[in-house]
Design a protein around this motif. Structure first.
Motif, PDB file in Angstrom:
ATOM      1  N   ARG A  18      33.065   0.338  44.144  1.00 40.75           N
ATOM      2  CA  ARG A  18      32.858   1.610  43.437  1.00 40.75           C
ATOM      3  C   ARG A  18      31.747   2.394  44.141  1.00 40.75           C
ATOM      4  O   ARG A  18      30.778   1.806  44.606  1.00 40.75           O
ATOM      5  CB  ARG A  18      32.474   1.356  41.978  1.00 40.75           C
ATOM      6  CG  ARG A  18      33.544   0.645  41.183  1.00 40.75           C
ATOM      7  CD  ARG A  18      33.039   0.160  39.843  1.00 40.75           C
ATOM      8  NE  ARG A  18      32.001  -0.858  39.976  1.00 40.75           N
ATOM      9  CZ  ARG A  18      31.499  -1.567  38.963  1.00 40.75           C
ATOM     10  NH1 ARG A  18      31.918  -1.357  37.737  1.00 40.75           N
ATOM     11  NH2 ARG A  18      30.569  -2.474  39.172  1.00 40.75           N
ATOM     12  N   ILE A  19      31.904   3.702  44.179  1.00 42.24           N
ATOM     13  CA  ILE A  19      30.902   4.538  44.853  1.00 42.24           C
ATOM     14  C   ILE A  19      30.272   5.492  43.833  1.00 42.24           C
ATOM     15  O   ILE A  19      30.987   6.220  43.139  1.00 42.24           O
ATOM     16  CB  ILE A  19      31.549   5.333  46.012  1.00 42.24           C
ATOM     17  CG1 ILE A  19      32.028   4.359  47.076  1.00 42.24           C
ATOM     18  CG2 ILE A  19      30.553   6.338  46.602  1.00 42.24           C
ATOM     19  CD1 ILE A  19      32.775   4.985  48.223  1.00 42.24           C
ATOM     20  N   ASN A 237      40.131  10.368  37.420  1.00 41.99           N
ATOM     21  CA  ASN A 237      39.392   9.359  38.180  1.00 41.99           C
ATOM     22  C   ASN A 237      37.904   9.523  37.965  1.00 41.99           C
ATOM     23  O   ASN A 237      37.394  10.635  38.055  1.00 41.99           O
ATOM     24  CB  ASN A 237      39.658   9.526  39.681  1.00 41.99           C
ATOM     25  CG  ASN A 237      40.874   8.749  40.091  1.00 41.99           C
ATOM     26  OD1 ASN A 237      41.405   7.972  39.297  1.00 41.99           O
ATOM     27  ND2 ASN A 237      41.344   8.978  41.322  1.00 41.99           N
ATOM     28  N   ASN A 238      37.228   8.448  37.694  1.00 43.94           N
ATOM     29  CA  ASN A 238      35.768   8.422  37.532  1.00 43.94           C
ATOM     30  C   ASN A 238      35.249   9.171  36.306  1.00 43.94           C
ATOM     31  O   ASN A 238      34.055   9.347  36.156  1.00 43.94           O
ATOM     32  CB  ASN A 238      35.037   8.996  38.772  1.00 43.94           C
ATOM     33  CG  ASN A 238      35.557   8.443  40.067  1.00 43.94           C
ATOM     34  OD1 ASN A 238      36.105   9.160  40.881  1.00 43.94           O
ATOM     35  ND2 ASN A 238      35.389   7.162  40.255  1.00 43.94           N
ATOM     36  N   GLU A 239      36.125   9.635  35.449  1.00 40.86           N
ATOM     37  CA  GLU A 239      35.652  10.336  34.254  1.00 40.86           C
ATOM     38  C   GLU A 239      35.466   9.341  33.109  1.00 40.86           C
ATOM     39  O   GLU A 239      36.117   8.300  33.058  1.00 40.86           O
ATOM     40  CB  GLU A 239      36.657  11.424  33.830  1.00 40.86           C
ATOM     41  CG  GLU A 239      36.833  12.545  34.841  1.00 40.86           C
ATOM     42  CD  GLU A 239      35.534  13.302  35.106  1.00 40.86           C
ATOM     43  OE1 GLU A 239      34.697  13.399  34.195  1.00 40.86           O
ATOM     44  OE2 GLU A 239      35.356  13.769  36.239  1.00 40.86           O
ATOM     45  N   ASP A 265      36.029   0.139  35.823  1.00 41.38           N
ATOM     46  CA  ASP A 265      36.521  -0.129  37.175  1.00 41.38           C
ATOM     47  C   ASP A 265      36.367   1.045  38.130  1.00 41.38           C
ATOM     48  O   ASP A 265      36.386   0.853  39.346  1.00 41.38           O
ATOM     49  CB  ASP A 265      37.985  -0.579  37.139  1.00 41.38           C
ATOM     50  CG  ASP A 265      38.095  -2.015  36.627  1.00 41.38           C
ATOM     51  OD1 ASP A 265      37.053  -2.706  36.602  1.00 41.38           O
ATOM     52  OD2 ASP A 265      39.206  -2.431  36.254  1.00 41.38           O
ATOM     53  N   ASP A 266      36.257   2.257  37.588  1.00 46.65           N
ATOM     54  CA  ASP A 266      36.004   3.377  38.501  1.00 46.65           C
ATOM     55  C   ASP A 266      34.717   4.120  38.117  1.00 46.65           C
ATOM     56  O   ASP A 266      34.567   5.304  38.414  1.00 46.65           O
ATOM     57  CB  ASP A 266      37.207   4.327  38.594  1.00 46.65           C
ATOM     58  CG  ASP A 266      37.530   4.987  37.262  1.00 46.65           C
ATOM     59  OD1 ASP A 266      36.900   4.623  36.255  1.00 46.65           O
ATOM     60  OD2 ASP A 266      38.396   5.878  37.236  1.00 46.65           O
ATOM     61  N   CYS A 267      33.799   3.393  37.488  1.00 47.48           N
ATOM     62  CA  CYS A 267      32.527   4.021  37.092  1.00 47.48           C
ATOM     63  C   CYS A 267      31.782   4.506  38.336  1.00 47.48           C
ATOM     64  O   CYS A 267      31.594   3.766  39.293  1.00 47.48           O
ATOM     65  CB  CYS A 267      31.657   3.016  36.342  1.00 47.48           C
ATOM     66  SG  CYS A 267      30.007   3.659  36.005  1.00 47.48           S
ATOM     67  N   ASP A 268      31.362   5.759  38.305  1.00 52.25           N
ATOM     68  CA  ASP A 268      30.617   6.302  39.458  1.00 52.25           C
ATOM     69  C   ASP A 268      29.254   6.839  39.035  1.00 52.25           C
ATOM     70  O   ASP A 268      28.723   7.744  39.653  1.00 52.25           O
ATOM     71  CB  ASP A 268      31.425   7.381  40.178  1.00 52.25           C
ATOM     72  CG  ASP A 268      31.619   8.640  39.334  1.00 52.25           C
ATOM     73  OD1 ASP A 268      31.351   8.588  38.117  1.00 52.25           O
ATOM     74  OD2 ASP A 268      32.010   9.674  39.895  1.00 52.25           O
TER      75      ASP A 268
END
Ligand code: SAM
Length: 339
Positions: A18-19, A237-239, A265-268
């Motif tokens: 994740r970035i 995505n990432n929201e 899983d897509d936490c930014d």
């Protein structure tokens, strides 16, 4: 792996790939409200001593390093961020940092009527106001402050001066305000602003959290869709929010479901606490003390190294803590983390 990347390619990548692109900056742990689901009892509060709170210079310095590592969006929070004097100066400084695309704020709304214009002029993009009830008596009980009319005036002022987006955050708690969900939605629809319901997380100071008090997002959407024609937009995505658009065009409804449907899983997102600790996850127990380095002559490069290492160790997230439904002996409550 991060240590072997060339300098210009460095990003805040964790071991799951994740970035991080978004940063929440808490500017104070203090708050003039005492929301049930956030703050400890008055006599149990120990505020972070003033000398441990990062100055604007120090915050700016850390954000500059973070921006050079790929952070693009900043949200200012607290505690109550508008208790910090001259906050617009910090907004101005952060919006001026190269590569920062937007600066938003989350507030309880108490000082918003007075501050909205200056914040807008300083470059603040949007504001999210916490609003958990539209009944004065209940608002006072939930937030510890008899302030409903003042907060509503703050929201209107934010709209007037052109802050965009203006959003509402509501934490629905079973037995406290779950009978007001439709009223809150209607309030937001009348103004065509977005409303987000956040599931109650075990980050409260009173220890009142239990899973029965969580109102799952699905229940909210079921209730709303019985009254309003809705169109599911999904979760970008990432929201954090899954979005439903009102088909008549009157804004949208979002659900933030860390408890019933986590989105780790897509936490930014990463957080900087008011006392200068980097926190890579709301549910992390590992605080990385940047203040020590900032105040003791650490170079930008040393700061960047520490931040890269800290983010690399970001935990999997609450979605990987199924036992949390039975409760959590957490180290800090929301006002101290920066929600
Ligand atoms: N003082 C500001 C405010 O009231 O919005 C900013 C800080 S507050 C900690 C940020 C957000 O976190 C608010 O929308 C609040 O409702 C939410 N929050 C606080 N405690 C929470 C909890 N235990 N579970 C879910 N959301 C929480």
């Amino acid at each position: 792996m991060q240590g072997t990347e060339k300098r210009e390619e460095r990003v805040l990548r964790d071991r799951k790939g994740r970035i991080a692109r978004k940063l929440r900056v808490s500017v104070t742990d203090r708050c003039n409200f005492a929301c049930l689901f956030c703050m400890p009892e008055k006599d149990k509060i120990s505020w972070i001593p003033n000398e441990q709170i990062l100055s604007f210079d120090e915050i700016e310095r850390v954000v500059e390093v973070l921006a050079s590592l790929g952070i693009e969006k900043v949200r200012i929070t607290g505690g109550e961020p508008l208790l910090r004097r001259d906050l617009e100066e910090l907004v101005d400084r952060i919006t001026s940092i190269k590569k920062i695309h937007s600066v938003d704020m989350t507030t309880n709304g108490w000082h918003l009527e007075r501050k909205a214009e200056a914040l807008r002029r300083a470059g603040l993009r949007g504001v999210t106001v916490s609003l958990h009830s539209l009944r004065s008596d209940r608002f006072a009980k939930i937030s510890g402050m008899d302030a409903l009319p003042r907060v509503l005036r703050g929201i209107d002022r934010a709209l007037d001066v052109g802050l965009n987006p203006v959003k509402i955050n509501s934490v629905a708690i079973r037995g406290y305000n779950d009978d007001e969900i439709l009223n809150l939605i209607e309030y937001a629809r009348e103004r065509r602003i977005s409303i987000r319901f956040i599931e109650f997380m075990p980050l409260d100071g009173l220890g009142m959290w239990n899973y029965e008090r969580v109102v799952p997002g699905k229940e909210i959407i079921d209730a709303a869709s019985r009254v309003y024609p809705l169109e599911a937009q999904g979760r970008g995505n990432n929201e954090t929010s899954s979005i439903w658009r009102f088909k008549d065009g009157r804004g949208d409804l979002g659900l933030i479901t860390p408890m019933s449907e986590p989105f780790c899983d897509d936490c930014d997102r990463i957080r900087l606490t008011a006392d200068g600790k980097l926190l890579s996850c709301l549910f992390d127990t590992d605080y990385h003390d940047l203040r020590h380095l900032v105040r003791n002559g650490g170079s930008q490069e040393a700061l960047a190294d520490m931040i890269l290492k800290a983010v690399w160790k970001k935990p999997d997230g609450v979605g990987y803590m199924p036992w949390i439904k039975d409760g959590w002996a957490k180290p800090r409550n929301m006002n101290a983390i920066g929600g």
